[in-house]
Each structure stands twice: as structure tokens, then as C-alpha cells.
Design an enzyme around this catalytic site. Structure first.
Site, PDB file in Angstrom:
ATOM      1  N   TYR A 282       0.810  -1.228   0.000  1.00  0.00           N
ATOM      2  CA  TYR A 282       0.000   0.000   0.000  1.00  0.00           C
ATOM      3  C   TYR A 282       0.841   1.276   0.000  1.00  0.00           C
ATOM      4  CZ  TYR A 282      -4.058  -2.833   1.286  1.00  0.00           C
ATOM      5  OH  TYR A 282      -5.069  -3.750   1.291  1.00  0.00           O
ATOM      6  N   THR A 329      -0.975 -10.501  -1.801  1.00  0.00           N
ATOM      7  CA  THR A 329      -2.215 -10.920  -1.146  1.00  0.00           C
ATOM      8  C   THR A 329      -3.148  -9.749  -0.837  1.00  0.00           C
ATOM      9  OG1 THR A 329      -0.734 -11.104   0.746  1.00  0.00           O
ATOM     10  CG2 THR A 329      -1.590 -13.145  -0.160  1.00  0.00           C
ATOM     11  N   GLU A 330      -2.653  -8.516  -1.024  1.00  0.00           N
ATOM     12  CA  GLU A 330      -3.508  -7.320  -0.926  1.00  0.00           C
ATOM     13  C   GLU A 330      -2.845  -6.174  -1.663  1.00  0.00           C
ATOM     14  OE1 GLU A 330      -4.792  -5.777   2.904  1.00  0.00           O
ATOM     15  OE2 GLU A 330      -5.037  -7.814   3.661  1.00  0.00           O
ATOM     16  N   ASN A 331      -3.686  -5.401  -2.322  1.00  0.00           N
ATOM     17  CA  ASN A 331      -3.251  -4.157  -2.949  1.00  0.00           C
ATOM     18  C   ASN A 331      -4.543  -3.465  -3.369  1.00  0.00           C
ATOM     19  OD1 ASN A 331      -2.544  -3.018  -6.078  1.00  0.00           O
ATOM     20  ND2 ASN A 331      -1.220  -2.385  -4.423  1.00  0.00           N
TER      21      ASN A 331
END
Ligand code: IFM
Length: 414
Positions: A282, A329-331
Site C-alpha cells: 500500500y 495478497t492485498e493491494n
């Protein structure tokens, strides 16, 4: 096609139990009740600098915004939500199991809730969507909170017992994620002291590095004893950290130390115990001594976070030396108007592609998040979803960027 991804690449989105399920009772739900009024009062001071303050003001100043409550009611609507993911061509989905549902009282495991997650996995598999299962996405059962939570030196024993049980109950899971972003909890709960249990104490923070690292290491071993072929890792939130002035020794030192604590220390403490690396990206931190952020902020999200997709390239290049498969795994970004999301996903993917071309073994990308959801101490106003939620009617509405992402998935590139 300019950016063609490797065959078999995983494409999907992520969620976490407390943020979407609704009806949870854990350390966070209790903390929310105690702090909602305060958070609503502090909203103006914290957020009035944001360009969208007028739009979010009413919600951000309403104490109800800070109560997770029924969230997206995903607990009851997961089939419908997975239908949407399927319609958008997702072939993978990351979700978390809520420990407080599974073990509401110390040592007593709830069969009905275990069955619920069995059904969640079945629902994904039935749609040819591979589940990535997170065991701890920050919330803890009340009984564990009462023992001190993650700072208790026996936390790893309790956590790994739960992890082992889950591995026994859900033997067909191929990808286990033990912990989500341990360093986020260390800094927000024990460094800055804003999240429960709001203990601002550097020595406590150092202790939590150890208890959480042991939790991962113990769970990693236990899951492998039950399921030798499973892939087990933890999710590391990695920022692109650089000195503000490249030739300033003090700025370089500031960036070095920050990078050590936020990107490297936890990885070092768990060194031998990963089958894959999981990265949440992030932030870009351009640091000036003794710690001032000097980002350009050319584009920012609704939360004022700089949108700096090129940073993921450097983060991925740094991980190449680990020689493990990597999953993003997240963005994602909070973007209620869906103004930047398509651009952001594409720019990020261009940089992921560049890293892959240079030999980094990236195997999947999960957008955060499938749904708008409860963004912890900020509540419901940040809108991260590919799918918009109307919290009054629970209606789901697919955002235009989600269709653009679906096109990328269908073509395995763009
Ligand atoms: O919503 C969170 C998630 O729970 C963990 N990673 C960052 C997201 C956005 O802040």
C-alpha cells in the site's frame, strides 16, 4: 497484448472476517463499543484535511460508523458474493477464519462454525475459485484478550493449537496464511497505540514481534504435521521505503532503520518457515530525518494515502533473494467514486509484470477488497471494494473498475 502474465497466474480479491462478516464478538467489537463516541468526535481533527471531507463528514462524525455490527452480512451472503467474484472471472479468493467464532471459549471448539467455513470453502471450490485461508486477521477471542492478547508469552501456544485444529478440520486447503500483517498490529497497537489494546510502549512492541513470530513458526510446523503438502506463509505488509535526499546520510539512516523494523525484522524472525511469501503493498515512505514523510502525493486515495504503484516493483525486487514463490495478497485503495481504481490496478500490474520479467517469481494478485468493508478504526466510510455495498439495503453493485479488472483476468494480461 503488452503485459502477458505467466500461465496459471492467480487473480482475485481478498476480504477478512471481521471486516465483512457481521455479527462478530471479539476484542475489536468490544473496543468499537467503547471508542465509537471518541472516534466520531476526533474525526474532524483527523480527516478534515482530506479533499473529500464534505462527502464523508456526516458519516465520519457519526458514532455508528465505528461499530462493525452486521458489516456486509457476508456471513450470510457469501454464496452471492462468490457468484459475483465468479462473474468477474476471479480464480482465487483470500478470506479469513474468525478465531472467536471457532473457539469462543478457551479450548471449546464450535462445530457449527467449523462447518460454516467448510461451506465457505466448498462454495469457492464449486466455482473453481481456489481458497487462500488466513487464520488470524487481527481479531482475537475475548478470553484471549483477557489473558493479554498477542503480548501473552503463551499466545503462540493458543494460536498454534487453533491453527492445528483448523488444518485437521479443513484438510483440503492448499494455501494457509497464518498471520495477516503482524507489523501493522505491532505499530498501530503497540507503537502508535491507536488500535486495541492501545498500549504505546516500544518494549511491548518488541515483545510482540517475538510472540507473533513464534506464533507463525509454531503454526507453520503444526499445519505441516497435519498437511505435509500444504503451502504455508504469513502476510507481510511491505512498503517502498527510501530516503528523501539520496545523498543525506541522516535521511539514509532513517530509511534504513524504518525498513528494518517494517519490512525485514519479522521476516528474519521467521526465516525458515515459509513455503511462499505473501505481500500486501500500500505505502511509499520517502523519509527525511528524523522521520518526516516527504512524499510527493501527486495522486492520493480518499484516505489521503499516496497512490504510488511503481513502489511495488522495488518491493518485489527486494524479495527475489528469498527464492520463494510470491503472492500479492492485498493491494488496493479507498476510492468511493471509482476514479483512480482502474488506473491504479493497471499501473500496479505493469510494475508487477516488470518484476516478473526480471526473474521475480510472482504467482498471484489479490485486489483489496472484493467488497467495501469495515476499515477498522476508520469505520465504513473508506470504500475499497470492487463491489460497492449499500449498508442500508445490503445491495451489492459492481463498480466499473471491477469489469476492467475482469477483462485483464480473462486475457491473463492487458
Ligand atoms: O483493510 C485493511 C486490511 O485489513 C489489512 N490490510 C490493509 C487494508 C487497508 O487498510
Amino acid at each position: 497484448m503488452k503485459f502477458q502474465f505467466p500461465k496459471g497466474f492467480y487473480w482475485g480479491a481478498a476480504t477478512s472476517a471481521h471486516q465483512v462478516e457481521g455479527g462478530n464478538h471479539n476484542d475489536w467489537s468490544e473496543w468499537e463499543k467503547e471508542n465509537a463516541e471518541r472516534l466520531a468526535k476526533e474525526a474532524e481533527k483527523k480527516f478534515s484535511h482530506l479533499k473529500n471531507w464534505q462527502e464523508i463528514k456526516e458519516q465520519a462524525q457519526n458514532p455508528q460508523n465505528y461499530i462493525s455490527g452486521r458489516a456486509c452480512d457476508h456471513y450470510n451472503r457469501f454464496e452471492e458474493d462468490f457468484d459475483i467474484a465468479k462473474s468477474l472471472s476471479h480464480n482465487v479468493h483470500r478470506f479469513s477464519i474468525e478465531w472467536s467464532r471457532i473457539e469462543p471459549e478457551e479450548g471449546k471448539f464450535n462445530e457449527i462454525e467449523i462447518e460454516h467455513y467448510r461451506n465457505v470453502i466448498k462454495a469457492l471450490r464449486g466455482r473453481d475459485i481456489e481458497p487462500f485461508v488466513t487464520l488470524w486477521h487481527w481479531t482475537i477471542p475475548i478470553w484471549m484478550r483477557d489473558k493479554g492478547g498477542v503480548i501473552n508469552k503463551y499466545f503462540p501456544n493458543y494460536f498454534s493449537r487453533y491453527a492445528e485444529r483448523m488444518a485437521q478440520e479443513l484438510p483440503d486447503v492448499k494455501f494457509w496464511i497464518t498471520l495477516n500483517e503482524p507489523t501493522a498490529v505491532i505499530s498501530m497497537a503497540y507503537g502508535i497505540g491507536e488500535w486495541p489494546p492501545q498500549r504505546r510502549n516500544p518494549l511491548a512492541a518488541l515483545k510482540v514481534y517475538k510472540t507473533l513470530a513464534r506464533s507463525h513458526n509454531d503454526a507453520f510446523k503444526k499445519i505441516h504435521t497435519v498437511s505435509p503438502k500444504a503451502n504455508v506463509g504469513f502476510v507481510n505488509i511491505l512498503s517502498f521505503i527510501e530516503p528523501y535526499k539520496k545523498n543525506s546520510i541522516l535521511d539514509k539512516l532513517t530509511a534504513r532503520i524504518t525498513k528494518y523494523f517494517s519490512n525485514e525484522k519479522f521476516l528474519n524472525l521467521t526465516k525458515w518457515n515459509h513455503d511462499f511469501l505473501a505481500v500486501d503493498y500500500y505505502f511509499h515512505n520517502r523519509l527525511q530525518f528524523p522521520g518526516k514523510m516527504k512524499n510527493e502525493n501527486k495522486k492520493v486515495s480518499d484516505m489521503g494515502w499516496e497512490l504510488y504503484p511503481e513502489g511495488i516493483y522495488y518491493v518485489l525486487k527486494d524479495l527475489k533473494k528469498c527464492e520463494k514463490p510470491i503472492y500479492i495478497t492485498e493491494n488496493g485503495l479507498a476510492d468511493a467514486g471509482d476514479i483512480h481504481r482502474e488506473w491504479f490496478i493497471k499501473e500496479t500490474l505493469k510494475n508487477v509484470y516488470k518484476a516478473i520479467q526480471e526473474g521475480v517469481d510472482v504467482r498471484g494478485y489479490f485486489y483489496w477488497s472484493l467488497l467495501d468493508n469495515f476499515e477498522w478504526d476508520k469505520g465504513f466510510w473508506p470504500r475499497f471494494g470492487l463491489v460497492e455495498i449499500d449498508y442500508k439495503t445490503m445491495e451489492r453493485k459492481i463498480r466499473p473498475s471491477a469489469y476492467e479488472y475482469a477483462k485483464i483476468i480473462k486475457n491473463n494480461g492487458f
